[in-house]
Design an enzyme around this catalytic site. Structure first.
Site, PDB file in Angstrom:
ATOM      1  CG  ASP A 167     -12.758  -1.436  13.379  1.00 23.55           C
ATOM      2  OD1 ASP A 167     -12.919  -1.781  14.560  1.00 23.55           O
ATOM      3  OD2 ASP A 167     -13.274  -0.404  12.908  1.00 23.55           O
ATOM      4  CD  GLU A 168     -17.905  -3.744   8.866  1.00 24.99           C
ATOM      5  OE1 GLU A 168     -17.682  -2.688   9.480  1.00 24.99           O
ATOM      6  OE2 GLU A 168     -19.050  -4.210   8.697  1.00 24.99           O
TER       7      GLU A 168
END
Lengths: 249, 249
Positions: A167-168
């Site tokens: 996600d990051e």
């Protein structure tokens, strides 16, 4: 009240009402929305001079595989194409002078805010990772070495730690490739466990940008590509960051 | 070598070859596979007496919403039905005397192994959460309060921190409801951002158990259910933990 606004934005986009209801989005300059060049985004995101600590630099905990591949990509940054992204303690440091749209304003107190994937600061114990970004090809590579604080099954990285780093990495890629700001969806298929202390390489590609959304894919695997750890897709919503008013700076 | 075995297991299950190839899985007692009762799993997982620190207990950082709802569920444990799960520093503590199947054996060194979602031990700064499990209905509730070390967008929890806690809550639910051990897939749709310091309630339900897989769903929302933060589904692979040989204990 604050938390309903992102929902409002997402719904507006879904129902294609964004362009019909400018009164609901008073601060967005629709004419120039998503017009920032990747170069200007990168320049702001990766300041050449800064006093901020960059957490995406080698340290004594990095395994030889991680260190070697880091050096390989660092060489590629010299001949153009690839950029090494700095990684600061908080996203606040990356977006200085900017603020989130739609009133998603934040407390300005003196709490020790930390980006989730940089919250464990003991070298080698938590996340060790570095992201390289290729602006013209809209793709990224993230070198990831999980430490013992990221454990799930004994001796292996927690699936959630890989999900969070995907996600990051998606979020940084989405922002630089097209002002993608918020995760709309994340779909992951896990194939193998990542042993703590070893290297996983995440290859992320922007597949398309359509209807104010960035569609991306990721494969996480061993350096020799013989072991696939996981595959995923992610969709991010485009939203333009706004310049802060001078009195707010 | 080690990391290819989970892949092997997953492939075997996918191709229904598990039962035809006992020679590949020498330690699994197929006759009794997945025969452990939820009661026996809970009894082992939640020891009545232990010296281990339980991290799922109230502390001064908990917001009133979190504390009140915790007390409500604690009341429900007295009349039967719900069980409060203890949360130890590592999954190693939960499965003492057991080991992972298929040679997924782990280093026994003295590293400071920590479950990813318990790695930040400063009260209120990282994950604050507690899981209640309902054995007969095969469902769980997780009360989650993100701290400032879990930041993504300024002032809000990182999407990855919610993804990781969903995976963790799924994993505990899957294990107790049916010996689910490994995440096969995780699909999340994000709807709203969770403000740091506020309460999110995760409701998890086992939807079905089929072909050695547990299918689960989750909705994360505010206590008053007026704001949905995210919805997800997760699939876990059933694998039976094995008793350690006495010389290994």
């Amino acid at each position: 009240m604050m938390r309903t606004r992102f929902q409002g934005v997402a719904r507006l986009v879904r129902h294609k009402a964004l362009y019909r209801s400018p009164c609901l989005l008073p601060r967005v300059q629709l004419a120039s929305a998503f017009g920032s060049s990747t170069e200007s985004l990168v320049a702001r995101f990766c300041p050449e001079k800064t006093d901020l600590k960059d957490y995406a630099l080698p340290n004594a905990s990095w395994c030889p595989d991680m260190l070697n591949l880091y050096q390989e990509f660092l060489e590629k940054t010299k001949s153009g194409g690839w950029i090494k992204l700095p990684s600061f303690k908080s996203n606040r440091d990356h977006i200085q002078g900017l603020k989130l749209p739609f009133g998603l304003e934040t407390a300005s107190d003196k709490q020790d805010w930390r980006l989730f994937t940089r919250s464990i600061q003991l070298e080698g114990q938590g996340y060790e990772y570095v992201i390289f970004f290729h602006p013209s090809e809209k793709k990224s590579v993230c070198l990831f070495q999980p430490g013992p604080y990221l454990e799930g099954a004994p001796g292996f990285a927690h699936g959630g730690s890989l999900a969070a780093l995907m996600d990051e990495t998606y979020s940084k890629t989405a922002y630089l490739a097209g002002e993608g700001l918020f995760t709309l969806s994340l779909n992951i298929k896990f194939k193998n466990l990542i042993p703590v202390g070893s290297l996983a390489v995440l290859d992320i590609q922007v597949e398309k940008i359509e209807d104010q959304k960035l569609y991306m894919s990721c494969i996480a695997q061993s350096r020799d590509k013989q072991t696939v750890y996981a595959k995923s897709s992610g969709v991010f919503l485009q939203l333009q960051l706004e310049e802060k008013q001078s009195q707010e700076q």
